[in-house]
Design a protein around this motif. Sequence first.
Motif, PDB file in Angstrom:
ATOM      1  N   LYS A  19      -2.115   6.549 -12.970  1.00  0.00           N
ATOM      2  CA  LYS A  19      -1.620   6.001 -11.710  1.00  0.00           C
ATOM      3  C   LYS A  19      -0.572   6.866 -11.023  1.00  0.00           C
ATOM      4  O   LYS A  19      -0.226   6.624  -9.875  1.00  0.00           O
ATOM      5  CB  LYS A  19      -1.022   4.603 -11.956  1.00  0.00           C
ATOM      6  CG  LYS A  19      -2.019   3.579 -12.449  1.00  0.00           C
ATOM      7  CD  LYS A  19      -1.351   2.221 -12.567  1.00  0.00           C
ATOM      8  CE  LYS A  19      -2.275   1.147 -13.059  1.00  0.00           C
ATOM      9  NZ  LYS A  19      -3.389   0.853 -12.199  1.00  0.00           N
ATOM     10  N   ASN A  50       6.387   6.873  -7.680  1.00  0.00           N
ATOM     11  CA  ASN A  50       5.006   7.342  -7.544  1.00  0.00           C
ATOM     12  C   ASN A  50       5.045   8.824  -7.203  1.00  0.00           C
ATOM     13  O   ASN A  50       5.413   9.209  -6.105  1.00  0.00           O
ATOM     14  CB  ASN A  50       4.295   6.548  -6.445  1.00  0.00           C
ATOM     15  CG  ASN A  50       2.877   7.000  -6.218  1.00  0.00           C
ATOM     16  OD1 ASN A  50       2.408   7.965  -6.789  1.00  0.00           O
ATOM     17  ND2 ASN A  50       2.180   6.275  -5.361  1.00  0.00           N
ATOM     18  N   LYS A  52       2.361  10.880  -7.243  1.00  0.00           N
ATOM     19  CA  LYS A  52       1.083  11.375  -6.717  1.00  0.00           C
ATOM     20  C   LYS A  52       1.030  11.372  -5.201  1.00  0.00           C
ATOM     21  O   LYS A  52       0.205  12.051  -4.619  1.00  0.00           O
ATOM     22  CB  LYS A  52      -0.083  10.555  -7.272  1.00  0.00           C
ATOM     23  CG  LYS A  52      -0.450  10.916  -8.695  1.00  0.00           C
ATOM     24  CD  LYS A  52      -1.775  10.311  -9.055  1.00  0.00           C
ATOM     25  CE  LYS A  52      -2.241  10.809 -10.410  1.00  0.00           C
ATOM     26  NZ  LYS A  52      -3.510  10.231 -10.795  1.00  0.00           N
ATOM     27  N   GLY A  53       1.879  10.584  -4.556  1.00  0.00           N
ATOM     28  CA  GLY A  53       1.892  10.575  -3.103  1.00  0.00           C
ATOM     29  C   GLY A  53       0.742   9.816  -2.465  1.00  0.00           C
ATOM     30  O   GLY A  53       0.419  10.026  -1.299  1.00  0.00           O
ATOM     31  N   GLU A  54       0.097   8.955  -3.210  1.00  0.00           N
ATOM     32  CA  GLU A  54      -0.957   8.108  -2.653  1.00  0.00           C
ATOM     33  C   GLU A  54      -0.681   6.671  -3.089  1.00  0.00           C
ATOM     34  O   GLU A  54      -0.025   6.437  -4.101  1.00  0.00           O
ATOM     35  CB  GLU A  54      -2.342   8.558  -3.127  1.00  0.00           C
ATOM     36  CG  GLU A  54      -2.497   8.608  -4.629  1.00  0.00           C
ATOM     37  CD  GLU A  54      -3.766   9.312  -5.083  1.00  0.00           C
ATOM     38  OE1 GLU A  54      -4.481   8.704  -5.902  1.00  0.00           O
ATOM     39  OE2 GLU A  54      -4.024  10.428  -4.643  1.00  0.00           O
ATOM     40  N   ASP A  55      -1.152   5.724  -2.306  1.00  0.00           N
ATOM     41  CA  ASP A  55      -0.912   4.323  -2.624  1.00  0.00           C
ATOM     42  C   ASP A  55      -1.517   3.954  -3.977  1.00  0.00           C
ATOM     43  O   ASP A  55      -2.602   4.423  -4.332  1.00  0.00           O
ATOM     44  CB  ASP A  55      -1.513   3.415  -1.549  1.00  0.00           C
ATOM     45  CG  ASP A  55      -0.755   3.490  -0.237  1.00  0.00           C
ATOM     46  OD1 ASP A  55       0.388   4.001  -0.239  1.00  0.00           O
ATOM     47  OD2 ASP A  55      -1.293   3.038   0.785  1.00  0.00           O
ATOM     48  N   VAL A  56      -0.801   3.115  -4.713  1.00  0.00           N
ATOM     49  CA  VAL A  56      -1.265   2.615  -5.996  1.00  0.00           C
ATOM     50  C   VAL A  56      -1.260   1.095  -5.930  1.00  0.00           C
ATOM     51  O   VAL A  56      -0.266   0.498  -5.523  1.00  0.00           O
ATOM     52  CB  VAL A  56      -0.351   3.086  -7.145  1.00  0.00           C
ATOM     53  CG1 VAL A  56      -0.765   2.453  -8.463  1.00  0.00           C
ATOM     54  CG2 VAL A  56      -0.346   4.594  -7.245  1.00  0.00           C
ATOM     55  N   GLU A  57      -2.352   0.494  -6.303  1.00  0.00           N
ATOM     56  CA  GLU A  57      -2.429  -0.963  -6.317  1.00  0.00           C
ATOM     57  C   GLU A  57      -2.239  -1.456  -7.738  1.00  0.00           C
ATOM     58  O   GLU A  57      -2.919  -1.007  -8.662  1.00  0.00           O
ATOM     59  CB  GLU A  57      -3.793  -1.432  -5.799  1.00  0.00           C
ATOM     60  CG  GLU A  57      -3.925  -2.931  -5.775  1.00  0.00           C
ATOM     61  CD  GLU A  57      -5.277  -3.399  -5.250  1.00  0.00           C
ATOM     62  OE1 GLU A  57      -5.488  -4.624  -5.226  1.00  0.00           O
ATOM     63  OE2 GLU A  57      -6.113  -2.560  -4.886  1.00  0.00           O
TER      64      GLU A  57
END
Length: 93
Positions: A19, A50, A52-57
């Motif tokens: 994640k 976070n 990774k710099g992308e949304d995580v749900e």
Amino acid sequence: MQDDEMLCLYNRSSNPKKKGLILANSVGIVDKDYYGNSDNDGAIMFAFFNFKGEDVEIKKGECIGQGIFQKYLKADDDNSEGERAGGFGSTTK
């Protein structure tokens, strides 16, 4: 919790790879006086960063970490006094 216990909050080991989530403070420590303290709401949460710099749900009920109760010792010459009034940003009274 007992007087000589704390709750340690740890990230789930798969979170960084799967994640891109790491705990912002590496390990969370919850003192006995945190719950039921008028200076906070008593909720125990994980503060993630976070990378990774992308949304995580994160879905309700998903395992994202673990809490482990742990005993601790005090130094032989510990002479601290007073009552702790825990919670983020609080001071010993």
